[in-house]
Design a protein around this motif. Sequence first.
Motif, mmCIF file in Angstrom:
data_model
loop_
_atom_site.group_PDB
_atom_site.id
_atom_site.type_symbol
_atom_site.label_atom_id
_atom_site.label_comp_id
_atom_site.label_asym_id
_atom_site.label_seq_id
_atom_site.Cartn_x
_atom_site.Cartn_y
_atom_site.Cartn_z
ATOM 1 N N GLU A 17 0.845 -1.192 0.000
ATOM 2 C CA GLU A 17 0.000 0.000 0.000
ATOM 3 C C GLU A 17 0.884 1.246 0.000
ATOM 4 N N VAL A 18 0.295 2.354 -0.397
ATOM 5 C CA VAL A 18 0.956 3.643 -0.228
ATOM 6 C C VAL A 18 0.144 4.388 0.822
ATOM 7 N N VAL A 19 0.808 4.809 1.903
ATOM 8 C CA VAL A 19 0.071 5.435 3.001
ATOM 9 C C VAL A 19 0.608 6.834 3.307
ATOM 10 N N ASP A 20 -0.233 7.628 3.976
ATOM 11 C CA ASP A 20 0.205 8.961 4.397
ATOM 12 C C ASP A 20 0.825 8.879 5.794
ATOM 13 N N ASP A 21 1.126 10.052 6.372
ATOM 14 C CA ASP A 21 1.791 10.071 7.675
ATOM 15 C C ASP A 21 1.009 9.355 8.767
ATOM 16 N N GLU A 22 -0.314 9.290 8.582
ATOM 17 C CA GLU A 22 -1.149 8.640 9.602
ATOM 18 C C GLU A 22 -1.473 7.191 9.262
ATOM 19 N N ALA A 23 -0.743 6.624 8.311
ATOM 20 C CA ALA A 23 -0.928 5.221 7.917
ATOM 21 C C ALA A 23 -2.227 4.961 7.150
ATOM 22 N N HIS A 24 -2.876 6.033 6.664
ATOM 23 C CA HIS A 24 -4.067 5.828 5.837
ATOM 24 C C HIS A 24 -3.647 5.639 4.398
ATOM 25 N N ALA A 25 -4.271 4.670 3.731
ATOM 26 C CA ALA A 25 -3.990 4.448 2.314
ATOM 27 C C ALA A 25 -4.335 5.723 1.551
ATOM 28 N N VAL A 26 -3.452 6.163 0.666
ATOM 29 C CA VAL A 26 -3.745 7.371 -0.113
ATOM 30 C C VAL A 26 -4.653 6.990 -1.277
ATOM 31 N N PRO A 27 -5.486 7.946 -1.722
ATOM 32 C CA PRO A 27 -6.336 7.641 -2.881
ATOM 33 C C PRO A 27 -5.500 7.606 -4.156
ATOM 34 N N ASN A 28 -6.054 7.059 -5.222
ATOM 35 C CA ASN A 28 -5.360 7.111 -6.507
ATOM 36 C C ASN A 28 -5.022 8.561 -6.833
ATOM 37 N N GLY A 29 -3.806 8.779 -7.323
ATOM 38 C CA GLY A 29 -3.373 10.139 -7.596
ATOM 39 C C GLY A 29 -2.578 10.720 -6.436
ATOM 40 N N GLY A 30 -2.563 10.048 -5.305
ATOM 41 C CA GLY A 30 -1.875 10.567 -4.120
ATOM 42 C C GLY A 30 -0.517 9.920 -3.900
ATOM 43 N N GLY A 31 0.245 10.516 -2.991
ATOM 44 C CA GLY A 31 1.581 9.990 -2.713
ATOM 45 C C GLY A 31 1.841 9.820 -1.230
ATOM 46 N N GLY A 32 2.833 9.029 -0.892
ATOM 47 C CA GLY A 32 3.175 8.805 0.511
ATOM 48 C C GLY A 32 4.294 7.795 0.632
ATOM 49 N N TYR A 33 4.165 6.912 1.601
ATOM 50 C CA TYR A 33 5.209 5.919 1.885
ATOM 51 C C TYR A 33 4.750 4.537 1.456
ATOM 52 N N LEU A 34 5.680 3.773 0.901
ATOM 53 C CA LEU A 34 5.354 2.400 0.536
ATOM 54 C C LEU A 34 5.424 1.509 1.776
ATOM 55 N N VAL A 35 4.364 0.742 1.999
ATOM 56 C CA VAL A 35 4.373 -0.228 3.105
ATOM 57 C C VAL A 35 3.907 -1.589 2.595
ATOM 58 N N LEU A 36 4.256 -2.623 3.342
ATOM 59 C CA LEU A 36 3.804 -3.982 3.017
ATOM 60 C C LEU A 36 2.906 -4.413 4.159
ATOM 61 N N SER A 37 1.687 -4.788 3.826
ATOM 62 C CA SER A 37 0.687 -4.961 4.883
ATOM 63 C C SER A 37 0.549 -6.385 5.397
ATOM 64 N N GLU A 38 1.064 -7.361 4.674
ATOM 65 C CA GLU A 38 0.962 -8.753 5.123
ATOM 66 C C GLU A 38 2.341 -9.399 5.028
ATOM 67 N N PRO A 39 2.651 -10.319 5.949
ATOM 68 C CA PRO A 39 3.934 -11.020 5.854
ATOM 69 C C PRO A 39 4.039 -11.818 4.549
#
Length: 670
Positions: free
Chosen positions: A463-485
Amino acid sequence: MTDTQPTHTSGSPSLENLLHETRSFPPSAEFAAQANAQPALYDDAKADRLEFWAEQARDLVSWHTPFTETLDWSGAPVARWFADGRLNAAYNAVDRHVEAGLGDRVALHFEGEPGDTRTVTYADLQREVSRAANALAALGVTAGDRVVIYLPMLVESVVAMLACARIGAPHSVVFGGFSADALRSRIADAQASLVITADGGYRRGAASALKPAVDEALAPREGEPETTVRHVLVVQRTDQEVAWTEGRDLWWHEALESADTFHEPVWVEAEHPLFILYTSGTTGKPKGILHTTGGYLTQAAYTHKNVFDLKPETDVYWCTADIGWVTGHSYVVYGPLLNGATQVIYEGTPDTPHRGRWWELVQKYNVSILYTAPTAIRTCMKWGEDIPARFDLSSLRVLGSVGEPINPEAWMWYRRVIGGDEAPIVDTWWQTETGAIMISPLPGVTATKPGSAQVPLPGIVAEVVDDEAHAVPNGGGGYLVLSEPWPSMLRGIWGDLERYRDTYWARFEGLYFAGDGAKKDEDGDIWLLGRVDDVMNVSGHRLSTTEIESALVSHDIVAEAAVVGASDETTGQAVVAFVILRGEHAHRASDAESAAQVQEELRAHVAKEIGPIAKPRKILVVAELPKTRSGKIMRRLLRDVAENRAVGDATTLADSSVMELIAAGLAAPS
Ligand code: 6R9
């Protein structure tokens, strides 16, 4: 295969620069029809993710004792995959193919830089690996002992890794370009009992020595504990003179000569450590990334088969990575060999003896799948397309990219000049920590976009999330995270579980923080934007700003240093350093000539401390560094200077005149 014309995707991404890219290349019908990966793979994985991975593990890996449990996440963030199964990595990479009657298939086409060649079948590999395993055992190496491998790209390098795996001794490969000091600290951290090296290797037309660095790395030093290394095995490659420590040093060929060609693999638990690989983190101390056996092999084989569409009977595969990097582990050694591939390995540089060497090799061996890095592609672009044009590259049918974001121009050039406007490009995002490819198009399924790694593979949740760990909408930017092992995820940092938690799991609750910035376009495809921490990416190699800063400051004349990665056309980023000289040495940078001398001296020092790849491209002597009130160096401003931009917002500086001072200093002779 028919050519495919670019189509334009719907929606115009409102993101800066590279996201104006809207070209898209759907797979040809012919490629899609024959592809290993079919769209249903995504559905299967979605329907039952764990069962999907269990199936991959059963299909692609041979188990001595089958597993009954897929994932145990109760000790999160340390996962256990297929934990009650037992297996051996070398058996999976080699023996089972021989047992299946494929012993005569070529495993490795080795090409030395001087032009010497060696063809190694799976049966040859079985004999060599077994011999080497017996030789290691004879030296007292047993399951669980760590072995450091410091070798160029040779057949012996692959054999050495597999021999370790065969006896259950985790290997830690240290890139041959790293210095004696870097080698020393890695040996010490891993507490290795054996080092495997060579007298030297061929590089840029000459024999360059390796053994002296090992001797230096193992030499006693005051105030430091005695080394844990008992033996050094030395591969003879260049016939250079080498210093010899009796009782400690042994020739590889002599040790193997007397060893038996039969060796019963040591059947280890799925979670038995397979290797430790050191990578740069945000602090100066490199992290020993720990990978285990069953899950790692499963995902290495699965990704190699599907992302590269490998047909082991007909393809010739070539990954240009060195075994010193994770790409060499997963996509030179374990992935391809588990899948029974025939591959090329090449010792030298792309421009020796001429700039067409790679393309000559593609033509010579009929390479059909090529996996390389954007920095190499950009270098070839710079050399001119008339060079690859001199060779027949029509055997190529899949092209891969890894190591850093690939800019659309390089992607388009790769596709057109190397891939004949046909071969699908897979831009594969992953990390040393992830062990295997995580985000990538699937050839034959995904309509590819120049510059985007696009979609998590079936079985992977990103997922790509913002500073509060919310998934960003399409068109948005943030941090790449992996949500499942995932099966090939790291199991920790060697000897430092706390650092593992802090680095990857503390930023967002329950999410793996990759350290990369990313954006989602209007189709939801992922575009990687580079590191968000203080890790630079130079020619696809991770270097830490802190590590280079400490190397600089360890030089007598340097008082303080700040290092930034400035964007660079060829290498992605280039190391630029700002140093403050100690008062008594300040005069040494007073004129252009002496400043140039200082620069050279410091560059050489960094090469010695870390390795030539960490050498700053530019070192600027300054009187002050820009710092915030809390004392943090504002690298962002230095990056502006390094990239010749107007300096950005400097209002949080403790002393706002500093940037003017730096700018003035740069205008003066340097
Ligand atoms: C495999 C490898 C990992 C870092 C990673 C990211 C960058 C790798 C990329 C990419 C954009 C890609 N990276 N592949 N960025 N697109 N296809 O390179 O491992 O040496 O650990 O580096 O490299 O920044 O976080 P490693």
